[in-house]
Structures are given as C-alpha cells and as structure tokens.
Design a protein around this motif. Structure first.
Motif, PDB file in Angstrom:
ATOM      1  N   ARG A  37       0.831  -1.208   0.000  1.00 40.14           N
ATOM      2  CA  ARG A  37       0.000   0.000   0.000  1.00 40.14           C
ATOM      3  C   ARG A  37       0.862   1.254   0.000  1.00 40.14           C
ATOM      4  NH1 ARG A  37      -2.590  -2.694   4.463  1.00 40.14           N
ATOM      5  NH2 ARG A  37      -4.485  -3.804   3.829  1.00 40.14           N
ATOM      6  N   LEU A  38       1.919   1.251   0.799  1.00 44.01           N
ATOM      7  CA  LEU A  38       2.775   2.435   0.942  1.00 44.01           C
ATOM      8  C   LEU A  38       3.371   2.862  -0.388  1.00 44.01           C
ATOM      9  CD1 LEU A  38       4.145   4.441   2.924  1.00 44.01           C
ATOM     10  CD2 LEU A  38       5.987   2.768   3.176  1.00 44.01           C
ATOM     11  N   TYR A  39       3.740   1.900  -1.227  1.00 47.07           N
ATOM     12  CA  TYR A  39       4.365   2.208  -2.515  1.00 47.07           C
ATOM     13  C   TYR A  39       3.373   2.192  -3.670  1.00 47.07           C
ATOM     14  CZ  TYR A  39       8.974   2.396  -0.483  1.00 47.07           C
ATOM     15  OH  TYR A  39      10.066   2.777   0.264  1.00 47.07           O
ATOM     16  N   ASN A  40       2.093   2.114  -3.344  1.00 45.92           N
ATOM     17  CA  ASN A  40       1.042   2.194  -4.360  1.00 45.92           C
ATOM     18  C   ASN A  40       1.241   1.177  -5.485  1.00 45.92           C
ATOM     19  OD1 ASN A  40      -0.360   4.499  -3.173  1.00 45.92           O
ATOM     20  ND2 ASN A  40       1.402   5.709  -3.836  1.00 45.92           N
ATOM     21  N   ILE A  41       1.622  -0.022  -5.119  1.00 53.05           N
ATOM     22  CA  ILE A  41       1.838  -1.080  -6.103  1.00 53.05           C
ATOM     23  C   ILE A  41       0.520  -1.821  -6.331  1.00 53.05           C
ATOM     24  CG2 ILE A  41       3.099  -3.210  -6.602  1.00 53.05           C
ATOM     25  CD1 ILE A  41       5.303  -2.133  -4.725  1.00 53.05           C
ATOM     26  N   VAL A  42       0.200  -2.048  -7.581  1.00 49.62           N
ATOM     27  CA  VAL A  42      -1.005  -2.799  -7.937  1.00 49.62           C
ATOM     28  C   VAL A  42      -0.557  -4.057  -8.694  1.00 49.62           C
ATOM     29  CG1 VAL A  42      -3.212  -2.771  -9.152  1.00 49.62           C
ATOM     30  CG2 VAL A  42      -2.355  -0.673  -8.065  1.00 49.62           C
ATOM     31  N   PRO A  43      -0.346  -5.155  -7.990  1.00 53.76           N
ATOM     32  CA  PRO A  43       0.136  -6.367  -8.651  1.00 53.76           C
ATOM     33  C   PRO A  43      -0.947  -7.037  -9.476  1.00 53.76           C
ATOM     34  CG  PRO A  43      -0.301  -6.802  -6.341  1.00 53.76           C
ATOM     35  CD  PRO A  43      -0.524  -5.330  -6.540  1.00 53.76           C
ATOM     36  N   LYS A  44      -0.540  -7.546 -10.623  1.00 54.69           N
ATOM     37  CA  LYS A  44      -1.489  -8.227 -11.501  1.00 54.69           C
ATOM     38  C   LYS A  44      -1.454  -9.740 -11.306  1.00 54.69           C
ATOM     39  CE  LYS A  44      -1.163  -4.703 -15.144  1.00 54.69           C
ATOM     40  NZ  LYS A  44      -0.776  -4.432 -16.557  1.00 54.69           N
ATOM     41  N   ASN A  45      -0.261 -10.281 -11.128  1.00 55.94           N
ATOM     42  CA  ASN A  45      -0.096 -11.730 -11.072  1.00 55.94           C
ATOM     43  C   ASN A  45       0.882 -12.060  -9.948  1.00 55.94           C
ATOM     44  OD1 ASN A  45      -0.233 -14.427 -11.684  1.00 55.94           O
ATOM     45  ND2 ASN A  45       0.972 -14.293 -13.573  1.00 55.94           N
ATOM     46  N   VAL A  46       0.358 -12.509  -8.812  1.00 53.19           N
ATOM     47  CA  VAL A  46       1.150 -12.643  -7.589  1.00 53.19           C
ATOM     48  C   VAL A  46       1.377 -14.107  -7.243  1.00 53.19           C
ATOM     49  CG1 VAL A  46       1.339 -11.989  -5.160  1.00 53.19           C
ATOM     50  CG2 VAL A  46       0.062 -10.532  -6.744  1.00 53.19           C
ATOM     51  N   LEU A  47       2.610 -14.418  -6.882  1.00 58.20           N
ATOM     52  CA  LEU A  47       2.962 -15.718  -6.323  1.00 58.20           C
ATOM     53  C   LEU A  47       3.414 -15.502  -4.884  1.00 58.20           C
ATOM     54  CD1 LEU A  47       3.772 -18.767  -6.393  1.00 58.20           C
ATOM     55  CD2 LEU A  47       5.999 -18.011  -7.288  1.00 58.20           C
ATOM     56  N   GLU A  48       2.822 -16.238  -3.952  1.00 54.89           N
ATOM     57  CA  GLU A  48       3.353 -16.257  -2.587  1.00 54.89           C
ATOM     58  C   GLU A  48       3.872 -17.651  -2.289  1.00 54.89           C
ATOM     59  OE1 GLU A  48       2.573 -14.893   2.003  1.00 54.89           O
ATOM     60  OE2 GLU A  48       0.859 -14.884   0.628  1.00 54.89           O
ATOM     61  N   ILE A  49       5.131 -17.708  -1.860  1.00 51.13           N
ATOM     62  CA  ILE A  49       5.787 -18.966  -1.526  1.00 51.13           C
ATOM     63  C   ILE A  49       5.753 -19.116  -0.009  1.00 51.13           C
ATOM     64  CG2 ILE A  49       7.930 -20.277  -1.655  1.00 51.13           C
ATOM     65  CD1 ILE A  49       8.664 -18.508  -4.106  1.00 51.13           C
ATOM     66  N   GLY A  50       5.162 -20.216   0.457  1.00 48.61           N
ATOM     67  CA  GLY A  50       4.892 -20.357   1.877  1.00 48.61           C
ATOM     68  C   GLY A  50       3.666 -19.550   2.243  1.00 48.61           C
ATOM     69  N   ALA A  51       2.604 -19.740   1.478  1.00 50.16           N
ATOM     70  CA  ALA A  51       1.415 -18.880   1.558  1.00 50.16           C
ATOM     71  C   ALA A  51       0.412 -19.308   2.610  1.00 50.16           C
ATOM     72  CB  ALA A  51       0.725 -18.845   0.192  1.00 50.16           C
ATOM     73  N   SER A  52       0.677 -20.413   3.333  1.00 50.78           N
ATOM     74  CA  SER A  52      -0.282 -20.962   4.282  1.00 50.78           C
ATOM     75  C   SER A  52      -1.601 -21.224   3.548  1.00 50.78           C
ATOM     76  CB  SER A  52      -0.465 -20.029   5.473  1.00 50.78           C
ATOM     77  OG  SER A  52      -1.284 -20.629   6.459  1.00 50.78           O
ATOM     78  N   ASN A  53      -2.720 -20.770   4.094  1.00 49.80           N
ATOM     79  CA  ASN A  53      -4.008 -21.038   3.441  1.00 49.80           C
ATOM     80  C   ASN A  53      -4.401 -19.954   2.438  1.00 49.80           C
ATOM     81  OD1 ASN A  53      -4.658 -18.935   5.146  1.00 49.80           O
ATOM     82  ND2 ASN A  53      -6.506 -19.903   5.989  1.00 49.80           N
ATOM     83  N   GLY A  54      -3.483 -19.024   2.166  1.00 49.89           N
ATOM     84  CA  GLY A  54      -3.743 -18.003   1.164  1.00 49.89           C
ATOM     85  C   GLY A  54      -4.407 -16.748   1.697  1.00 49.89           C
ATOM     86  N   PHE A  55      -4.385 -16.552   3.031  1.00 45.67           N
ATOM     87  CA  PHE A  55      -5.085 -15.409   3.623  1.00 45.67           C
ATOM     88  C   PHE A  55      -4.566 -14.073   3.085  1.00 45.67           C
ATOM     89  CE2 PHE A  55      -1.377 -16.175   6.227  1.00 45.67           C
ATOM     90  CZ  PHE A  55      -0.910 -14.903   6.549  1.00 45.67           C
ATOM     91  N   ARG A  56      -3.251 -13.953   2.886  1.00 48.51           N
ATOM     92  CA  ARG A  56      -2.686 -12.688   2.388  1.00 48.51           C
ATOM     93  C   ARG A  56      -3.000 -12.504   0.904  1.00 48.51           C
ATOM     94  NH1 ARG A  56       1.999 -13.545   3.974  1.00 48.51           N
ATOM     95  NH2 ARG A  56       1.948 -12.378   5.928  1.00 48.51           N
ATOM     96  N   LEU A  57      -2.905 -13.561   0.149  1.00 50.00           N
ATOM     97  CA  LEU A  57      -3.257 -13.489  -1.266  1.00 50.00           C
ATOM     98  C   LEU A  57      -4.719 -13.102  -1.445  1.00 50.00           C
ATOM     99  CD1 LEU A  57      -1.384 -16.635  -2.657  1.00 50.00           C
ATOM    100  CD2 LEU A  57      -0.824 -14.236  -3.101  1.00 50.00           C
ATOM    101  N   ASN A  58      -5.569 -13.594  -0.571  1.00 48.91           N
ATOM    102  CA  ASN A  58      -6.977 -13.230  -0.664  1.00 48.91           C
ATOM    103  C   ASN A  58      -7.166 -11.725  -0.477  1.00 48.91           C
ATOM    104  OD1 ASN A  58      -9.919 -13.906  -0.675  1.00 48.91           O
ATOM    105  ND2 ASN A  58      -9.787 -13.112   1.407  1.00 48.91           N
ATOM    106  N   GLU A  59      -6.394 -11.130   0.426  1.00 45.52           N
ATOM    107  CA  GLU A  59      -6.469  -9.676   0.612  1.00 45.52           C
ATOM    108  C   GLU A  59      -6.049  -8.951  -0.667  1.00 45.52           C
ATOM    109  OE1 GLU A  59      -7.480  -7.721   3.259  1.00 45.52           O
ATOM    110  OE2 GLU A  59      -8.313  -9.607   3.998  1.00 45.52           O
ATOM    111  N   LEU A  60      -4.981  -9.433  -1.308  1.00 50.08           N
ATOM    112  CA  LEU A  60      -4.519  -8.796  -2.549  1.00 50.08           C
ATOM    113  C   LEU A  60      -5.554  -8.952  -3.656  1.00 50.08           C
ATOM    114  CD1 LEU A  60      -0.748  -9.826  -2.489  1.00 50.08           C
ATOM    115  CD2 LEU A  60      -1.729  -7.581  -1.980  1.00 50.08           C
ATOM    116  N   HIS A  61      -6.183 -10.101  -3.705  1.00 46.03           N
ATOM    117  CA  HIS A  61      -7.244 -10.310  -4.703  1.00 46.03           C
ATOM    118  C   HIS A  61      -8.400  -9.342  -4.465  1.00 46.03           C
ATOM    119  CE1 HIS A  61      -9.978 -12.482  -7.375  1.00 46.03           C
ATOM    120  NE2 HIS A  61     -10.876 -12.380  -6.420  1.00 46.03           N
ATOM    121  N   ASN A  62      -8.789  -9.180  -3.209  1.00 43.57           N
ATOM    122  CA  ASN A  62      -9.905  -8.293  -2.885  1.00 43.57           C
ATOM    123  C   ASN A  62      -9.561  -6.828  -3.128  1.00 43.57           C
ATOM    124  OD1 ASN A  62     -11.456 -10.487  -2.117  1.00 43.57           O
ATOM    125  ND2 ASN A  62     -10.988 -10.276   0.057  1.00 43.57           N
TER     126      ASN A  62
END
Length: 226
Positions: A37-62
């Motif tokens: 958020r601080l750097y105003n980055i808008v990722p289009k295609n994100v990979l998280e390695i060691g993502a657990s159940n995907g909780f952080r990726l879900n935030e990025l998707h939302n």
C-alpha cells in the motif's frame, strides 16, 4: 531427512494447526500488505511462496483484483485455503522446486518468513527458482528475521529431528547480484508486530521490497586514441 522435507512431510501441517487462529485476522497488522500500500503497487499476477491457506493473497485479490497463486508445503493449509478462497491456485511444493515452466512469470513474488527455514543446501537453488519465475521489472518482497549478524537457532517444535532457523538479511543475497534494487524497507518487533526502533537484535524482523531489473548495468565507454 533434511528440514525442507520435514516441512513438506509433516511440520508444515503442524505449523498450520498451531497458527490457524492467529492468521485469520492478520491482515489488520501485516507488514507485507502495508508496504504494498505504501508504494502504491497494484500487482497483476502474484505468487506467494509459503502462503499458508492463502489469507494474504486473498487480501490482494480483494484489494486489486490480482491473479493469485500459492506454493505451500502443508496439505492442511491448502485444503483449508481451497475451501475458503476458491479463486486462489494452490500447489503443494517446496520453494526450491517451483512447479512452473520457464514461460510462466509473476510480477510480484512474496516470501514471508520462509527463508529462515530453508536448509542451507537448498538456499541458492531457492534463489534461482524465485529469479526464474519473477518477471523483469517485477517486485520481490522478503519478510524475515533481521539480527545484527547471521545466526542459527534450534527449532524447538520438532523434537525427533535436528532443525535450525537461519536468521540473516536475505535481501542482500539478491541485491549483491546488482540486478535487484532495494526500493523500500521496514523493520519491527516479532512479538508485538509493531514498528519499534528499540527492538533487540534477535526479535527484529524486516520486510524488504526489491525490484528486479536486468538492465541495471550502465555501459562504460572508453575514449581510445588511435
């Protein structure tokens, strides 16, 4: 058995069972999401390695509508994530063996509190794999412990095998190549999850935001007199 396979075979599941209750609302106090958020980055295609159940990726998707892919060693975490977040693509793999062809690239890769668990034999293989699937000009975000100097600590959750956590500045392994640049950095306290300038060395954590750039070598020209 090396510690990478220990995580793949059973400790990944054990970690998830120990931590599932604490990660449900972690997005409210998450340095990774904060620095994006601080750097105003808008990722289009994100990979998280060691993502657990995907909780952080879900935030990025939302937040950004990002296409999200998770690599995770825990079968339980993946099962939970597929039920909660069907829009995330999950793969059960290690960081050193990413299941993607060379033509698949991500514009952001997140690696949060994973490097310190990786066996030293697989460390540079992991770095190679990350670089292989990160697009040029892409963003790499690394979160991990940040002691004053490298140290290894016994991993007390596994009793029947010798395991270590290796704590050091992992961003330097990328920036020393010259084609990864440190764009942003925050540090804080591991226990409180807050920014803290007085945190002791062994409790200090950091999040480093790096940009990859294969064109980072300026040309040196010589004036040659005939």
């Amino acid at each position: 058995m090396n510690q990478d396979n220990i995580f793949l075979n059973y400790e990944g599941d054990n970690w998830f069972k120990r931590n599932i209750s604490s990660i449900v609302n972690i997005s409210k106090n998450d340095f990774i999401l904060d620095i994006i958020r601080l750097y105003n980055i808008v990722p289009k295609n994100v990979l998280e390695i060691g993502a657990s159940n995907g909780f952080r990726l879900n935030e990025l998707h939302n937040l950004y509508g990002s296409k999200c892919t998770a690599v995770e060693p825990s079968e339980l975490a993946i099962k939970d994530g597929k039920e909660r977040y069907p829009h995330i693509e999950f793969h059960k793999n290690l960081a050193s063996e990413l299941p993607f062809d060379n033509n698949i690239k991500f514009d952001m890769i997140i690696m949060n509190f994973v490097f310190h668990w990786i066996s030293r034999e697989k460390l540079f293989k992991t770095i190679f794999e990350i670089d292989r699937v990160l697009s040029d000009k892409g963003i790499l975000i690394i979160g991990d412990f940040m002691p004053d100097s490298p140290v290894k600590v016994n991993y007390h959750h596994v009793k029947d095998e010798q395991m270590w956590t290796f704590k050091q500045d992992y961003a330097k392994l990328f920036t020393s190549s010259n084609f990864y640049t440190l764009v942003g950095y925050v540090s804080g306290h591991h226990e409180t999850k807050k920014l803290d300038p007085d945190v002791d060395s062994m409790s200090r954590i950091s999040v480093s935001l790096l940009r990859k750039n294969y064109d980072a070598y300026p040309e040196m020209k010589f004036n040659i007199e005939k």
